[in-house]
Enzyme design. Structure first.
Site, PDB file in Angstrom:
ATOM      1  N   HIS A  75     108.728  25.564  42.024  1.00 20.91           N
ATOM      2  CA  HIS A  75     108.048  25.201  43.262  1.00 20.91           C
ATOM      3  C   HIS A  75     109.037  25.315  44.421  1.00 20.91           C
ATOM      4  O   HIS A  75     110.220  25.021  44.257  1.00 20.91           O
ATOM      5  CB  HIS A  75     107.497  23.775  43.161  1.00 20.91           C
ATOM      6  CG  HIS A  75     106.751  23.344  44.388  1.00 20.91           C
ATOM      7  ND1 HIS A  75     107.297  22.500  45.324  1.00 20.91           N
ATOM      8  CD2 HIS A  75     105.520  23.687  44.848  1.00 20.91           C
ATOM      9  CE1 HIS A  75     106.413  22.311  46.300  1.00 20.91           C
ATOM     10  NE2 HIS A  75     105.338  23.016  46.042  1.00 20.91           N
ATOM     11  N   GLU A  88      89.234  32.033  40.302  1.00 24.54           N
ATOM     12  CA  GLU A  88      89.258  30.936  41.278  1.00 24.54           C
ATOM     13  C   GLU A  88      88.641  31.434  42.571  1.00 24.54           C
ATOM     14  O   GLU A  88      88.933  32.548  43.004  1.00 24.54           O
ATOM     15  CB  GLU A  88      90.733  30.593  41.473  1.00 24.54           C
ATOM     16  CG  GLU A  88      91.027  29.526  42.459  1.00 24.54           C
ATOM     17  CD  GLU A  88      92.507  29.145  42.372  1.00 24.54           C
ATOM     18  OE1 GLU A  88      93.011  28.843  41.282  1.00 24.54           O
ATOM     19  OE2 GLU A  88      93.146  29.167  43.430  1.00 24.54           O
ATOM     20  N   LYS A 131     103.896  15.219  34.672  1.00 26.78           N
ATOM     21  CA  LYS A 131     102.442  15.361  34.888  1.00 26.78           C
ATOM     22  C   LYS A 131     101.717  15.413  33.545  1.00 26.78           C
ATOM     23  O   LYS A 131     100.650  14.830  33.373  1.00 26.78           O
ATOM     24  CB  LYS A 131     102.134  16.623  35.712  1.00 26.78           C
ATOM     25  CG  LYS A 131     102.608  16.545  37.165  1.00 26.78           C
ATOM     26  CD  LYS A 131     101.998  17.624  38.050  1.00 26.78           C
ATOM     27  CE  LYS A 131     102.729  18.921  38.019  1.00 26.78           C
ATOM     28  NZ  LYS A 131     102.312  19.867  39.085  1.00 26.78           N
ATOM     29  N   ALA A 149     101.417  14.956  42.651  1.00 30.83           N
ATOM     30  CA  ALA A 149     100.273  15.232  41.778  1.00 30.83           C
ATOM     31  C   ALA A 149     100.277  14.320  40.545  1.00 30.83           C
ATOM     32  O   ALA A 149      99.220  13.959  40.030  1.00 30.83           O
ATOM     33  CB  ALA A 149     100.292  16.696  41.357  1.00 30.83           C
ATOM     34  N   HIS A 170      89.174  21.609  42.548  1.00 30.66           N
ATOM     35  CA  HIS A 170      90.565  21.248  42.795  1.00 30.66           C
ATOM     36  C   HIS A 170      90.567  19.955  43.611  1.00 30.66           C
ATOM     37  O   HIS A 170      89.890  19.864  44.635  1.00 30.66           O
ATOM     38  CB  HIS A 170      91.281  22.366  43.541  1.00 30.66           C
ATOM     39  CG  HIS A 170      91.519  23.577  42.684  1.00 30.66           C
ATOM     40  ND1 HIS A 170      92.366  24.593  43.032  1.00 30.66           N
ATOM     41  CD2 HIS A 170      91.019  23.898  41.453  1.00 30.66           C
ATOM     42  CE1 HIS A 170      92.387  25.504  42.065  1.00 30.66           C
ATOM     43  NE2 HIS A 170      91.562  25.116  41.104  1.00 30.66           N
ATOM     44  N   TYR A 214     105.012  26.397  37.963  1.00 27.80           N
ATOM     45  CA  TYR A 214     105.634  27.424  38.799  1.00 27.80           C
ATOM     46  C   TYR A 214     106.714  28.192  38.035  1.00 27.80           C
ATOM     47  O   TYR A 214     107.853  27.717  37.924  1.00 27.80           O
ATOM     48  CB  TYR A 214     106.234  26.765  40.054  1.00 27.80           C
ATOM     49  CG  TYR A 214     105.196  26.012  40.841  1.00 27.80           C
ATOM     50  CD1 TYR A 214     104.524  26.632  41.888  1.00 27.80           C
ATOM     51  CD2 TYR A 214     104.844  24.695  40.508  1.00 27.80           C
ATOM     52  CE1 TYR A 214     103.539  25.952  42.595  1.00 27.80           C
ATOM     53  CE2 TYR A 214     103.853  24.020  41.204  1.00 27.80           C
ATOM     54  CZ  TYR A 214     103.202  24.650  42.243  1.00 27.80           C
ATOM     55  OH  TYR A 214     102.219  23.982  42.924  1.00 27.80           O
ATOM     56  N   GLN A 230     101.337  29.357  39.091  1.00 28.59           N
ATOM     57  CA  GLN A 230     101.387  30.087  40.351  1.00 28.59           C
ATOM     58  C   GLN A 230     101.409  31.577  40.021  1.00 28.59           C
ATOM     59  O   GLN A 230     101.814  31.959  38.916  1.00 28.59           O
ATOM     60  CB  GLN A 230     102.676  29.678  41.106  1.00 28.59           C
ATOM     61  CG  GLN A 230     102.858  30.311  42.449  1.00 28.59           C
ATOM     62  CD  GLN A 230     101.704  30.008  43.386  1.00 28.59           C
ATOM     63  OE1 GLN A 230     100.666  30.677  43.306  1.00 28.59           O
ATOM     64  NE2 GLN A 230     101.868  29.018  44.252  1.00 28.59           N
TER      65      GLN A 230
HETATM   66  P1  FAD Z   1     103.580  18.310  42.590  1.00 31.23           P
HETATM   67  O1  FAD Z   1     103.441  18.470  41.128  1.00 31.23           O
HETATM   68  O2  FAD Z   1     103.417  16.942  43.160  1.00 31.23           O
HETATM   69  O3  FAD Z   1     105.032  18.874  42.982  1.00 31.23           O
HETATM   70  C1  FAD Z   1     105.372  19.098  44.341  1.00 31.23           C
HETATM   71  C2  FAD Z   1     106.882  19.111  44.482  1.00 31.23           C
HETATM   72  O4  FAD Z   1     107.403  17.803  44.302  1.00 31.23           O
HETATM   73  C3  FAD Z   1     107.604  19.972  43.442  1.00 31.23           C
HETATM   74  O5  FAD Z   1     108.717  20.551  44.051  1.00 31.23           O
HETATM   75  C4  FAD Z   1     108.036  18.983  42.369  1.00 31.23           C
HETATM   76  O6  FAD Z   1     109.191  19.425  41.663  1.00 31.23           O
HETATM   77  C5  FAD Z   1     108.324  17.748  43.216  1.00 31.23           C
HETATM   78  N1  FAD Z   1     108.081  16.475  42.552  1.00 31.23           N
HETATM   79  C6  FAD Z   1     107.055  16.149  41.743  1.00 31.23           C
HETATM   80  N2  FAD Z   1     107.137  14.846  41.377  1.00 31.23           N
HETATM   81  C7  FAD Z   1     108.238  14.338  41.998  1.00 31.23           C
HETATM   82  C8  FAD Z   1     108.857  13.066  42.043  1.00 31.23           C
HETATM   83  N3  FAD Z   1     108.376  12.026  41.362  1.00 31.23           N
HETATM   84  N4  FAD Z   1     109.988  12.902  42.813  1.00 31.23           N
HETATM   85  C9  FAD Z   1     110.496  13.961  43.505  1.00 31.23           C
HETATM   86  N5  FAD Z   1     109.958  15.203  43.484  1.00 31.23           N
HETATM   87  C10 FAD Z   1     108.844  15.374  42.756  1.00 31.23           C
HETATM   88  N6  FAD Z   1      96.721  23.922  47.269  1.00 31.23           N
HETATM   89  C11 FAD Z   1      95.642  23.522  47.968  1.00 31.23           C
HETATM   90  O7  FAD Z   1      95.776  23.021  49.088  1.00 31.23           O
HETATM   91  N7  FAD Z   1      94.375  23.644  47.449  1.00 31.23           N
HETATM   92  C12 FAD Z   1      94.152  24.168  46.215  1.00 31.23           C
HETATM   93  O8  FAD Z   1      92.998  24.265  45.781  1.00 31.23           O
HETATM   94  C13 FAD Z   1      95.269  24.631  45.461  1.00 31.23           C
HETATM   95  N8  FAD Z   1      95.118  25.162  44.229  1.00 31.23           N
HETATM   96  C14 FAD Z   1      96.224  25.562  43.513  1.00 31.23           C
HETATM   97  C15 FAD Z   1      96.066  26.071  42.227  1.00 31.23           C
HETATM   98  C16 FAD Z   1      97.180  26.481  41.475  1.00 31.23           C
HETATM   99  C17 FAD Z   1      96.985  27.046  40.102  1.00 31.23           C
HETATM  100  C18 FAD Z   1      98.482  26.388  42.038  1.00 31.23           C
HETATM  101  C19 FAD Z   1      99.680  26.855  41.261  1.00 31.23           C
HETATM  102  C20 FAD Z   1      98.653  25.864  43.313  1.00 31.23           C
HETATM  103  C21 FAD Z   1      97.547  25.437  44.060  1.00 31.23           C
HETATM  104  N9  FAD Z   1      97.683  24.890  45.333  1.00 31.23           N
HETATM  105  C22 FAD Z   1      96.579  24.477  46.039  1.00 31.23           C
HETATM  106  C23 FAD Z   1      98.997  24.790  45.960  1.00 31.23           C
HETATM  107  C24 FAD Z   1      99.695  23.423  45.700  1.00 31.23           C
HETATM  108  O9  FAD Z   1      98.956  22.390  46.293  1.00 31.23           O
HETATM  109  C25 FAD Z   1     101.094  23.512  46.275  1.00 31.23           C
HETATM  110  O10 FAD Z   1     101.864  24.429  45.549  1.00 31.23           O
HETATM  111  C26 FAD Z   1     101.819  22.193  46.494  1.00 31.23           C
HETATM  112  O11 FAD Z   1     102.931  22.443  47.348  1.00 31.23           O
HETATM  113  C27 FAD Z   1     102.356  21.544  45.226  1.00 31.23           C
HETATM  114  O12 FAD Z   1     101.348  21.051  44.457  1.00 31.23           O
HETATM  115  P2  FAD Z   1     101.627  20.442  42.998  1.00 31.23           P
HETATM  116  O13 FAD Z   1     100.353  19.893  42.527  1.00 31.23           O
HETATM  117  O14 FAD Z   1     102.344  21.412  42.166  1.00 31.23           O
HETATM  118  O15 FAD Z   1     102.624  19.235  43.413  1.00 31.23           O
END
Ligand code: FAD
Length: 317
Positions: A183, A19, A199, A144, A94, A179, A210
């Site tokens: 997370h 990445e 998802k 997401a 991304h 994670y 992560q």
């Molecule tokens: P989500 O899947 O939306 O989850 C976020 C939180 O909300 C979690 O605690 C989950 O349990 C909770 N949740 C999910 N759905 C619900 C719901 N319906 N109701 C209540 N709670 C819910 N960040 C960047 O800015 N740019 C990048 O390019 C980037 N690349 C990454 C690549 C990888 C492989 C990883 C692991 C992380 C990356 N990140 C990046 C970081 C990421 O954006 C953060 O970790 C962010 O805080 C969570 O993203 P997510 O897509 O996992 O969110």
């Protein structure tokens, strides 16, 4: 080709991928190529390009601070297209919820479709620096999972607002984040896994984890994911420790644990060159064990300089 097709084609062999982060605007893309070039001998089938959140900058205007919002590292899709063209490799932009309206996301996906980019990582993004909690952009997604649904809708020819009668469909392969140590906002690992399953049910084709420094965390996570019905490939994300400050920074930012042995080894280093070497050796050990366990891909977080990733890949691939 889709990430999942690459995995299928590899027929059980562990693939190498990494990445990269777009350069700060104003810098030359050649710097990026200089870091990618040494890694191409390991034949990555795909390369991820991150997207950064927007941030506030303060401009001094005759004694008054003028607050402007800007993205310091734009160009993710452009870089993906440039790399795809230059190295003939698949690229994975991304795509973030944070800072984007659904319409902007749709335009970005249409650009990807035209450019022949058919893999995307769907992520929420973190809260902005001044925010305590993540806030969706006005007209944007909060989680997401909603972004995955939008991409999946496009795959069925369903554009926003039903204004288009599509005669062809996109065919995005969708990656999402997982994670092993949960997370940071999730109340428990089990709840977080439930969210990950949502998802996948919305259309995610694979998961990238992560960073973690104890492989047991990954193996337990894969097992627990299977137990809740997640059956897509789970790609481990590996980050080599590079500077002493990582001992505090990584647990603070990502809420992950570091093994005692690793902490001791880093602590005993007299300079960051020695720390970088410890990070390389630890990642080699992790990678070899994961490879033996048959993981589909080893995905490395390269934060700029790629010499350490090259040193690891030379031992593993
Ligand atoms: P989500 O899947 O939306 O989850 C976020 C939180 O909300 C979690 O605690 C989950 O349990 C909770 N949740 C999910 N759905 C619900 C719901 N319906 N109701 C209540 N709670 C819910 N960040 C960047 O800015 N740019 C990048 O390019 C980037 N690349 C990454 C690549 C990888 C492989 C990883 C692991 C992380 C990356 N990140 C990046 C970081 C990421 O954006 C953060 O970790 C962010 O805080 C969570 O993203 P997510 O897509 O996992 O969110």
């Amino acid at each position: 080709m889709k990430v999942t097709e690459h995995i299928k084609k590899a027929n059980g062999k562990t693939l190498f991928s990494f990445e990269i982060i777009p350069p700060k605007k104003g810098r030359n893309i050649q710097e990026l190529y200089n870091n990618i070039d040494p890694l191409m001998e390991f034949k990555p089938p795909f390369i991820d390009v991150t997207t950064s959140r927007e941030e506030y900058v303060y401009i001094d205007k005759e004694g008054l601070l003028d607050r402007k919002i800007t993205r310091m590292r734009p160009g993710t899709v452009g870089i993906c297209a440039a790399i795809k063209h230059k190295y003939e490799v698949d690229t994975v932009p991304h795509v973030l919820c944070g800072g984007f309206t659904k319409e902007e996301t749709e335009y970005l996906l249409v650009d990807c479709h035209y450019l022949g980019i058919n893999n995307v990582m769907a992520l929420r993004g973190d809260a902005m620096k001044h925010q305590k909690y993540f806030e969706a952009a006005k007209g944007g997604h909060l989680y997401a999972q909603e972004l995955v649904s939008q991409i999946q809708n496009l795959n069925t020819g369903k554009y926003l607002h039903d204004v288009v009668e599509a005669d062809y469909k996109s065919d995005f392969c969708i990656g999402v984040a997982g994670y092993p140590e949960k997370h940071l906002e999730a109340p428990s690992l089990q709840t977080d896994l439930k969210r990950l399953k949502e998802k996948v049910d919305a259309g995610a084709d694979y998961v990238v984890t992560q960073m973690f420094f104890d492989n047991k965390k990954y193996f337990d996570f894969v097992e627990a994911a299977k137990n809740v019905g997640i059956n897509v490939p789970i790609i481990p994300g590996i980050k080599p420790i590079a500077v002493k400050r990582h001992l505090q920074l990584l647990p603070q930012v990502f809420k992950i644990d570091l093994p005692e042995d690793l902490i001791d080894e880093v602590d005993n280093c007299n300079n960051n060159k020695a720390v970088r070497q410890v990070g390389i050796e630890w990642a080699i050990k992790q990678s070899k064990e994961l490879q033996e366990a048959g993981v589909p891909v080893l995905h490395y977080y390269s934060m700029g300089k790629s010499d350490n990733i090259k040193a690891i890949a030379s031992e593993v691939f």
